[in-house]
Design a protein around this motif. Sequence first.
Motif, PDB file in Angstrom:
ATOM      1  N   ALA A 261      36.489  34.242  62.327  1.00  0.00           N
ATOM      2  CA  ALA A 261      37.042  35.549  61.953  1.00  0.00           C
ATOM      3  C   ALA A 261      38.557  35.522  61.924  1.00  0.00           C
ATOM      4  O   ALA A 261      39.187  36.061  61.000  1.00  0.00           O
ATOM      5  CB  ALA A 261      36.554  36.616  62.928  1.00  0.00           C
ATOM      6  N   GLN A 262      39.163  34.904  62.928  1.00  0.00           N
ATOM      7  CA  GLN A 262      40.621  34.865  62.986  1.00  0.00           C
ATOM      8  C   GLN A 262      41.198  34.060  61.826  1.00  0.00           C
ATOM      9  O   GLN A 262      42.244  34.405  61.270  1.00  0.00           O
ATOM     10  CB  GLN A 262      41.097  34.277  64.323  1.00  0.00           C
TER      11      GLN A 262
ATOM     12  N   ASP B 116      33.863  44.620  60.872  1.00  0.00           N
ATOM     13  CA  ASP B 116      34.753  45.778  61.028  1.00  0.00           C
ATOM     14  C   ASP B 116      36.201  45.340  61.248  1.00  0.00           C
ATOM     15  O   ASP B 116      37.134  45.925  60.695  1.00  0.00           O
ATOM     16  CB  ASP B 116      34.298  46.651  62.195  1.00  0.00           C
ATOM     17  N   LYS B 117      36.377  44.305  62.073  1.00  0.00           N
ATOM     18  CA  LYS B 117      37.733  43.819  62.364  1.00  0.00           C
ATOM     19  C   LYS B 117      38.401  43.285  61.099  1.00  0.00           C
ATOM     20  O   LYS B 117      39.576  43.578  60.829  1.00  0.00           O
ATOM     21  CB  LYS B 117      37.673  42.728  63.435  1.00  0.00           C
ATOM     22  N   ILE B 118      37.662  42.509  60.319  1.00  0.00           N
ATOM     23  CA  ILE B 118      38.208  41.970  59.068  1.00  0.00           C
ATOM     24  C   ILE B 118      38.535  43.115  58.105  1.00  0.00           C
ATOM     25  O   ILE B 118      39.584  43.116  57.460  1.00  0.00           O
ATOM     26  CB  ILE B 118      37.216  40.980  58.429  1.00  0.00           C
TER      27      ILE B 118
ATOM     28  N   GLN C 203      39.231  46.296  58.858  1.00  0.00           N
ATOM     29  CA  GLN C 203      40.382  47.050  59.369  1.00  0.00           C
ATOM     30  C   GLN C 203      41.686  46.320  59.085  1.00  0.00           C
ATOM     31  O   GLN C 203      42.685  46.936  58.681  1.00  0.00           O
ATOM     32  CB  GLN C 203      40.212  47.295  60.864  1.00  0.00           C
ATOM     33  N   GLN C 204      41.683  45.000  59.297  1.00  0.00           N
ATOM     34  CA  GLN C 204      42.879  44.213  59.005  1.00  0.00           C
ATOM     35  C   GLN C 204      43.164  44.211  57.506  1.00  0.00           C
ATOM     36  O   GLN C 204      44.329  44.230  57.095  1.00  0.00           O
ATOM     37  CB  GLN C 204      42.689  42.780  59.512  1.00  0.00           C
TER      38      GLN C 204
ATOM     39  N   LYS D   5      30.844  43.696  64.411  1.00  0.00           N
ATOM     40  CA  LYS D   5      32.189  43.967  64.938  1.00  0.00           C
ATOM     41  C   LYS D   5      33.220  43.105  64.228  1.00  0.00           C
ATOM     42  O   LYS D   5      34.337  43.550  63.953  1.00  0.00           O
ATOM     43  CB  LYS D   5      32.219  43.715  66.444  1.00  0.00           C
ATOM     44  N   VAL D   6      32.835  41.868  63.931  1.00  0.00           N
ATOM     45  CA  VAL D   6      33.734  40.981  63.195  1.00  0.00           C
ATOM     46  C   VAL D   6      33.981  41.514  61.781  1.00  0.00           C
ATOM     47  O   VAL D   6      35.114  41.516  61.292  1.00  0.00           O
ATOM     48  CB  VAL D   6      33.141  39.550  63.135  1.00  0.00           C
TER      49      VAL D   6
ATOM     50  N   GLU E  45      34.542  34.266  66.665  1.00  0.00           N
ATOM     51  CA  GLU E  45      35.934  34.733  66.662  1.00  0.00           C
ATOM     52  C   GLU E  45      36.869  33.719  66.018  1.00  0.00           C
ATOM     53  O   GLU E  45      37.854  34.092  65.374  1.00  0.00           O
ATOM     54  CB  GLU E  45      36.375  35.047  68.091  1.00  0.00           C
TER      55      GLU E  45
ATOM     56  N   ILE F 208      41.127  36.386  58.777  1.00  0.00           N
ATOM     57  CA  ILE F 208      42.139  37.440  58.853  1.00  0.00           C
ATOM     58  C   ILE F 208      43.535  36.896  58.573  1.00  0.00           C
ATOM     59  O   ILE F 208      44.305  37.465  57.782  1.00  0.00           O
ATOM     60  CB  ILE F 208      42.087  38.127  60.232  1.00  0.00           C
TER      61      ILE F 208
ATOM     62  N   ARG G 231      34.950  47.395  54.085  1.00  0.00           N
ATOM     63  CA  ARG G 231      33.794  46.930  54.857  1.00  0.00           C
ATOM     64  C   ARG G 231      32.685  46.455  53.922  1.00  0.00           C
ATOM     65  O   ARG G 231      32.087  45.392  54.132  1.00  0.00           O
ATOM     66  CB  ARG G 231      33.292  48.044  55.770  1.00  0.00           C
TER      67      ARG G 231
END
Length: 212
Positions: free
Chosen positions: A72-73, A134-136, A138-139, A131-132, A69, A76, A163
């Motif tokens: 990932a953060q 996907d999160k990246i 989506q952002q 999931k990471v 995380e 993003i 994606r």
Amino acid sequence: MSAMVEDELANMPEGKRKLVVAALKIAARDGTPLNSLGLRELAREADLNHNTFYRHFEDLDDLARSTIELIAQTIIEEMRHIRTQARTTADATEGVVNFFLELVLKNPDAFAVGVRELNTVSSPLRPMLLKVIDKIAQQSVEQIRHGQLVAVKDDSVLLEVARDITVQMFNAAVPLLRAPAKKQSIAQALVNSIRRQFLGAMALESLLPPKA
């Protein structure tokens, strides 16, 4: 490590920071998943008493999740900054690619471990990494929409492209870490591929009948 990752690590308690850095070093060196490390070996590498681990993490899954995380953060937030400052789609694409490849070079252990686990179907960390991704993605869609950077109308199509691009960028870490001197050519190949994917999505969308 990148300045942003270093800032996040600097805000951690010293013991937690040492454990994260040691975990990535061992996992990259030995090919061991983050959530399968030996606690005593991890403590030795971090130069800590092995009982210190449970002051900072519930278990090895918690350590793996926290580490993933953090990276990932960083991705993003920096991508958001680059896309906000970009004047054109080309500027945004080149800026994101160059940032990402620099992040890989400054955090080789993290990306060596992450890409390996992402591409190992049986890895217990793979669902977490997906999931990471996907999160990246989506952002990225939100940032692209906000900056009106790509004229793809269907959000589901844009998400699929984002994606695929995110996975491609992670996988580019492998040749980059093997041959850092080839960064410029790897970056150009990524930029060209990303542009083709967005242009392809726009062209395909223009050929389809409008949704009812």
